[in-house]
Design an enzyme around this catalytic site. Structure first.
Site, PDB file in Angstrom:
ATOM      1  CD  GLN A 312      -2.914   1.107   0.108  1.00 50.73           C
ATOM      2  OE1 GLN A 312      -3.312   0.026  -0.320  1.00 50.73           O
ATOM      3  NE2 GLN A 312      -3.321   2.273  -0.382  1.00 50.73           N
ATOM      4  CB  ALA A 334      -5.879   4.510   2.199  1.00 46.61           C
ATOM      5  CB  SER A 339      -5.296   0.831   2.949  1.00 41.49           C
ATOM      6  OG  SER A 339      -6.059   0.071   2.037  1.00 41.49           O
ATOM      7  CG  HIS A 341      -7.861  -2.793  -0.033  1.00 45.12           C
ATOM      8  ND1 HIS A 341      -8.544  -3.732  -0.757  1.00 45.12           N
ATOM      9  CD2 HIS A 341      -8.271  -1.590  -0.515  1.00 45.12           C
ATOM     10  CE1 HIS A 341      -9.319  -3.151  -1.651  1.00 45.12           C
ATOM     11  NE2 HIS A 341      -9.172  -1.827  -1.521  1.00 45.12           N
ATOM     12  CG  ASP A 348     -11.077  -2.219  -4.539  1.00 46.44           C
ATOM     13  OD1 ASP A 348     -11.886  -1.773  -3.707  1.00 46.44           O
ATOM     14  OD2 ASP A 348      -9.943  -1.740  -4.722  1.00 46.44           O
ATOM     15  CD  GLU A 391     -12.672   4.121  -3.753  1.00 41.19           C
ATOM     16  OE1 GLU A 391     -12.701   2.993  -3.208  1.00 41.19           O
ATOM     17  OE2 GLU A 391     -11.648   4.823  -3.810  1.00 41.19           O
ATOM     18  CD1 TRP A 393     -13.462  -0.279  -6.366  1.00 38.72           C
ATOM     19  CD2 TRP A 393     -14.509   1.240  -7.590  1.00 38.72           C
ATOM     20  NE1 TRP A 393     -12.690   0.866  -6.319  1.00 38.72           N
ATOM     21  CE2 TRP A 393     -13.318   1.824  -7.082  1.00 38.72           C
ATOM     22  CE3 TRP A 393     -15.336   2.039  -8.402  1.00 38.72           C
ATOM     23  CZ2 TRP A 393     -12.948   3.131  -7.344  1.00 38.72           C
ATOM     24  CZ3 TRP A 393     -14.951   3.337  -8.664  1.00 38.72           C
ATOM     25  CH2 TRP A 393     -13.774   3.878  -8.143  1.00 38.72           C
ATOM     26  CG  HIS A 394     -13.755   0.013  -1.050  1.00 43.35           C
ATOM     27  ND1 HIS A 394     -12.387  -0.183  -1.051  1.00 43.35           N
ATOM     28  CD2 HIS A 394     -14.130  -0.052   0.254  1.00 43.35           C
ATOM     29  CE1 HIS A 394     -11.966  -0.376   0.191  1.00 43.35           C
ATOM     30  NE2 HIS A 394     -13.014  -0.287   1.008  1.00 43.35           N
TER      31      HIS A 394
END
Length: 424
Positions: A312, A334, A339, A341, A348, A391, A393-394
């Protein structure tokens, strides 16, 4: 030879006469048995004589026949004197020895013996069949629950307590703001904070909102709002209210939780060593959501899942170099440690690009992802709260119950729990 055959016949007759006192059936059988050898002997003697005659002188062949005739005549004369016995002997010789000559004497049949039973010790007794259970009576139908009676007014004439209310909390570093639904008949509301296991009064108002300063975000806390009605100078309180968001914050090992939910945004970060991949719950929930989309004719997949701290960090600074400023990159990427993730709870889907917005899959996610425990983490129109652009898709896994509550509220995590998302 003639004298021998005559003597044998005479002997047989004398024995028959001497045994006359015996049982008739026995005598007949005895005479029959004794006569057979004699006849056999006589026949054998005749055969021998004939053979001798034939062998010595062929011209004297008729002699045996004459002799046989004489012998027969003499035997007849002897048996005529005992006619009854002679007749009986003839009958006995013609009938089988095994059948009785006289009719059997009638005898009453003996009673059949009773069947013998085995001793009790050896008797095999079959177990008696168990009685069939009586059918259980059908249970009486349970009476329908009676509706809960309305709260009775106290016997001293005091009015009933007001109903409870539902309230929301918005907390940040400077202030904690409360809003709630109005309660009919309420004269005022008290806002309380539970600290060290005890309830403390923060303040009261006759409106439907209240703001408290100096609470902060680094401690554990629970709030409540209670409506009350005045009567003769006394407050009659409602039950303790249940709010839709308990901003119960805990911080441990560099992690921040609110209402049991791991918080990762621009304000709250993760340690650089945290994370190892998507959590099992997140992966299982995505698999279930993928099947649900397939059933509706759509295909979804993971285009970006877990990202560790180092990756990241590299990704973020590449965006900064491309855009020429951190301000631009901060709107969609981020910084390392901030983040979602890295938490293993974010995914995503399909295409991490603005071109995904408005697509059929994006619309399906917005309507259905909460059924599987996900939320659209950065919704449209919430950029100033989340700190990131929209977003579609997130998605972030929060569990099915929290996903339902957040989706129904129309609020993002920061709004719902009163949190900030800004870099220090």
């Amino acid at each position: 030879m003639k004298w021998f055959r005559a003597a044998a016949a005479l002997t047989a007759l004398m024995m028959l006469a001497g045994c006359g006192q015996q049982d008739k059936e026995t005598s007949l059988m005895t005479v029959t048995r004794q006569a057979d050898p004699i006849s056999t002997t006589a026949a054998a003697a005749g055969t021998t004589a004939a053979t001798s005659a034939s062998g010595t002188d062929a011209t004297k062949a008729p002699a045996p026949e004459t002799t046989a005739k004489k012998t027969t005549k003499k035997t007849t004369r002897q048996t005529t004197a005992k006619a009854p016995e002679t007749t009986t002997v003839t009958e006995a010789e013609t009938e089988p020895v095994t059948e009785p000559v006289t009719e059997p004497t009638y005898c009453e049949p003996e009673p059949e013996p009773e069947p013998q039973t085995e001793p009790e010790l050896h008797r095999v007794t079959e177990p008696e069949p168990e009685p069939e259970p009586e059918p259980e009576p059908e249970p009486e139908p349970e009476p329908e629950p009676e509706p809960e009676p309305e709260p009775e007014k106290p016997s001293d004439g005091r009015p009933a307590a007001p109903a409870t209310t539902l309230f929301f909390v918005d907390t940040n570093e400077s202030a904690t703001n409360f809003t709630w639904d109005p309660v009919e008949g309420a004269d005022g509301y008290e806002v309380k904070l539970k600290k060290d296991g005890k309830w403390q009064l923060l303040g009261e108002t006759s409106g439907t909102s209240y703001s408290a300063a100096g609470i902060g975000l680094d401690r554990n806390y629970i709030f409540t709002v209670k409506a009350y009605k005045m009567y003769n100078g006394e407050k009659i309180y409602s039950d303790r209210s249940r709010n839709c968001a308990f901003p119960y914050m805990t911080q441990k090992n560099g992690l921040t939780y609110v209402d049991g939910l791991l918080i990762v945004n621009k304000t709250y970060s993760l340690p650089s060593t945290y994370g190892w991949g998507l959590t099992n719950e997140t992966q299982a929930a995505f698999n279930e959501m993928q099947q649900g989309a397939r059933a509706d004719g759509l295909s979804i997949w993971i285009c970006s899942g877990f990202r560790n701290y180092a990756y990241q960090n590299q990704l973020y600074w590449n965006y900064v170099a491309r855009d020429g400023s951190q301000w631009s990159a901060d709107m969609y990427s981020a910084r390392a440690g901030h983040s979602e993730h890295q938490s293993g709870l974010a995914i995503d889907v399909n295409q991490a690009s603005r071109y995904f917005n408005g697509s059929a899959v994006a619309q399906w996610l917005e309507k259905n992802c909460w059924k599987y425990g996900f939320i659209i983490r950065y919704p449209y129109g919430k950029e100033d709260k989340t700190g990131y652009n929209y977003e579609s898709w997130h998605v972030r896994y929060v569990g099915k119950e929290k996903a339902r509550r957040l989706t129904e509220s129309g609020l993002c995590i920061e709004e719902y729990y009163g949190l900030t998302s800004v870099y220090s």
